[in-house]
Design an enzyme around this catalytic site. Structure first.
Site, mmCIF file in Angstrom:
data_model
loop_
_atom_site.group_PDB
_atom_site.id
_atom_site.type_symbol
_atom_site.label_atom_id
_atom_site.label_comp_id
_atom_site.label_asym_id
_atom_site.label_seq_id
_atom_site.Cartn_x
_atom_site.Cartn_y
_atom_site.Cartn_z
ATOM 1 N N LYS A 124 0.868 -1.190 0.000
ATOM 2 C CA LYS A 124 0.000 0.000 0.000
ATOM 3 C C LYS A 124 0.900 1.235 0.000
ATOM 4 O O LYS A 124 1.927 1.253 0.702
ATOM 5 C CB LYS A 124 -0.875 -0.055 1.261
ATOM 6 C CG LYS A 124 -1.912 1.053 1.381
ATOM 7 C CD LYS A 124 -2.759 0.847 2.641
ATOM 8 C CE LYS A 124 -3.886 1.858 2.779
ATOM 9 N NZ LYS A 124 -4.727 1.609 3.977
ATOM 10 N N SER A 162 -9.755 1.410 2.952
ATOM 11 C CA SER A 162 -8.925 2.268 2.133
ATOM 12 C C SER A 162 -7.854 1.531 1.329
ATOM 13 O O SER A 162 -7.315 2.074 0.378
ATOM 14 C CB SER A 162 -8.244 3.309 3.016
ATOM 15 O OG SER A 162 -7.347 2.678 3.914
ATOM 16 N N SER A 178 -9.879 -1.090 7.052
ATOM 17 C CA SER A 178 -9.296 -0.930 5.716
ATOM 18 C C SER A 178 -8.540 -2.125 5.147
ATOM 19 O O SER A 178 -8.122 -2.069 3.987
ATOM 20 C CB SER A 178 -8.373 0.281 5.689
ATOM 21 O OG SER A 178 -9.148 1.435 5.623
HETATM 22 N N1 GLN Z 1 -13.221 3.618 6.547
HETATM 23 C C1 GLN Z 1 -12.652 4.003 7.799
HETATM 24 C C2 GLN Z 1 -12.273 5.462 7.737
HETATM 25 O O1 GLN Z 1 -12.530 6.047 6.759
HETATM 26 C C3 GLN Z 1 -11.466 3.139 8.131
HETATM 27 C C4 GLN Z 1 -10.310 3.441 7.274
HETATM 28 C C5 GLN Z 1 -9.101 2.639 7.654
HETATM 29 O O2 GLN Z 1 -9.196 1.584 8.256
HETATM 30 N N2 GLN Z 1 -7.937 3.173 7.314
HETATM 31 O O3 GLN Z 1 -11.724 6.006 8.631
#
Ligand code: GLN
Length: 531
Positions: free
Chosen positions: A96, A171, A195
């Site tokens: 990532k 994400s 995510s």
């Molecule tokens: N969707 C969640 C957020 O927007 C979690 C994102 C993540 O785990 N990085 O914060």
């Protein structure tokens, strides 16, 4: 020579089988890596899973791995492990794009880090290099890991390999799509509120968020420091365990990384025959609050079928209540933005990253222009939420209160472990992959897609998502949640589930848009959204 046919075969292997083939000399790391780079490059127009594909660096690492493999074969052992090599030697991995790789780009999906080159390797990058894994490149993500669809990337959205007009989740959507589409057998992501698990569910692969502190965050772009954890994506449980083994463990440079031994059992998960018996006698809790309002009926049906399958394999599944689950979302959206607003203060246009000069230039005006142009809408929304929650007068009402509720959420889980349960089973995501744009204008709808994953981060626990079938032709994820440091136990349970469903029809299903993704005339996800 790797012909086109062999190339396709190589990319469909598990990392586990790649390791076996490499050690036996059936193919070289160079052949394996080229086959993956070829398909990654060819399909990136359609999927936009990669922000950087590092041909040169990956091939150099592959040559080095081939030399180490040849030396191991020459000493007669034929088993690189016997001479201290990790089973990932020569196996490709995707990262990532918030994981630092020295000298390479690390954008975190943001314009504000465009052109920034990381001055050092993240701890986990070093660990992968030690293992001899080959880093193929960097994958797309929501800006600063804020999002559930990868549509908040400043570099355009990623498409889901199962349906090119749908999101891969987020994400870490680029990592999940890359693994689902066989651009890499393995990828690393981060999970702050879901995510890793949520995109794994939406892309039909395995993804694990380890216990907070299991993997070092040194060299990872920070979002919410008390919640962020690095973890693996793979197409099966054994592969996920192998990658976790390579990156886990104490690192002096991250004070929150725990001095807890990493079990070697991660490299020795049982085969199907032995794994099927793992579930016998296990006590598994099914939290009723995780069947949230608005959950798709197809998702609920697949999860209930999976629970029935666990029971037929001898597990004792009992319904439990985790009464504070409903506060997970509200408290997460205080704690995570609060920490993010502090972490993102470092992007000031002076120390590193993008700098935009105002006219006339002046320190404050430059700062405002740099951040105004460098950050996207979702990131700005989080910074505003976070600074508000931390401001004098509101700190006690919001931030402090949220921390107290966080303790209650953790207490719900503690009660389950004290009652003697081995694990919790639940849905991962209330819905399958949705069409681009469906939740973009409604932030709360987007936030709700993590209702089943956020509480696990609030409590610092390990959680894993594994495919459990299809709904409307799209993958559904089953979540296993464990007590602290129970990664091996969780992976064994998931391995058991994988074994008892090994011959299910849906197991054989592969991403349906594979052929379409190969067509270079296909519109990019960004173009598709615009239409
Ligand atoms: N969707 C969640 C957020 O927007 C979690 C994102 C993540 O785990 N990085 O914060």
């Amino acid at each position: 020579m790797a012909g086109a046919g062999q190339g396709a075969d190589l990319t469909s292997l598990t990392a586990h089988d790649m390791g076996i083939g490499l050690r036996a000399g059936r193919f070289s790391s160079r052949e394996l890596v080229s086959a993956h780079l070829d398909v990654a490059e060819r399909q990136n127009q359609a999927l936009n899973a990669w922000l950087a594909i590092d041909w040169e660096g990956a091939l150099a690492q592959a040559y080095a791995a081939d030399a180490r493999l040849a030396a191991a074969r020459a000493d007669g052992s034929g088993r690189p492990r016997a001479v201290g090599h990790h089973p990932l030697l020569g196996v490709p991995v995707a990262l990532k794009d918030l994981i630092s790789v020295r000298g390479g780009p690390t954008t975190a999906g943001s314009r504000i880090l465009e052109g920034y080159l990381a001055p050092y390797d993240a701890h986990i990058t070093e660990r992968l290099r030690d293992a001899g894994a080959v880093i193929l490149g960097k994958t797309n993500m929501d800006e600063f890991a804020m999002g559930s669809s990868t549509e908040h990337s400043a570099y355009g959205p990623t498409a889901n390999p199962w349906a090119l007009d749908r999101v891969p989740g987020g994400s870490s959507g680029g990592s999940a799509a890359a693994v689902a589409a066989s651009h890499a057998p393995l990828a690393l992501g981060t999970d702050t509120g879901g995510s890793i698990r949520q995109p794994a569910a939406l892309c039909g692969i395995v993804g694990m968020k380890p216990t907070y502190g299991r993997v070092s965050r040194y060299g990872i772009v920070a979002f919410a420091s008390s919640l962020d954890q690095v973890g693996p994506f793979a197409r099966d449980v054994r592969d996920a365990a192998m990658l976790l083994h390579a990156v886990a463990g104490r690192d002096e440079r991250d004070a929150t990384s725990a001095p807890v031994a990493v079990p070697d059992g991660l490299l020795a998960l049982p085969d199907d025959d032995a794994a099927a018996t793992i579930l016998r006698g296990k006590r598994i809790a099914l939290p009723r609050e995780y069947f949230v309002a608005g959950m798709e009926t197809g998702v609920e049906a697949r999860v209930r079928e999976a629970v029935a399958a666990l029971e037929s394999a001898g597990a004792r599944v009992e319904e439990v209540s985790l009464p504070h689950t409903e506060y997970g979302l509200a408290t997460y959206y205080i704690v995570a933005p609060a920490e993010a607003s502090a972490n993102l203060a470092r992007y000031d246009g002076i120390r590193y990253g993008r700098h935009v000069a105002a006219d006339p230039p002046d320190v404050l005006a430059n700062y405002l222009r740099t951040r105004g142009e460098g950050f996207g809408r979702e990131v700005k929304r989080r910074i505003m939420l976070g600074t508000y929650a931390l401001s004098a007068g509101y700190y006690d009402a919001y931030y402090l209160k949220a921390q107290k509720v966080r303790t209650l959420i953790k207490g719900d889980f503690d009660a389950v472990w004290s009652a003697g349960f081995d694990a919790i089973v639940a849905p991962t995501s209330p819905s399958v992959a949705w069409p681009f744009g469906a939740k973009l204008s409604d932030p709360v709808a987007m936030y709700l897609s993590d209702a089943c994953t956020l509480p696990v981060n609030m409590a610092g626990l390990p959680g894993l998502s594994i495919p459990c079938g299809l709904s409307d032709g799209l993958p559904v994820g089953l979540q296993f949640i464990g007590g602290p440091w129970q990664e091996l136990e969780l992976l064994r349970l998931a391995r058991g589930y994988e074994a008892i469903t090994a011959t299910a029809d849906w197991r054989g299903a592969r991403p349906t848009s594979f052929a379409a993704a190969d067509d270079s005339a296909v519109p990019s996800p960004a173009e598709r959204v615009r239409r």
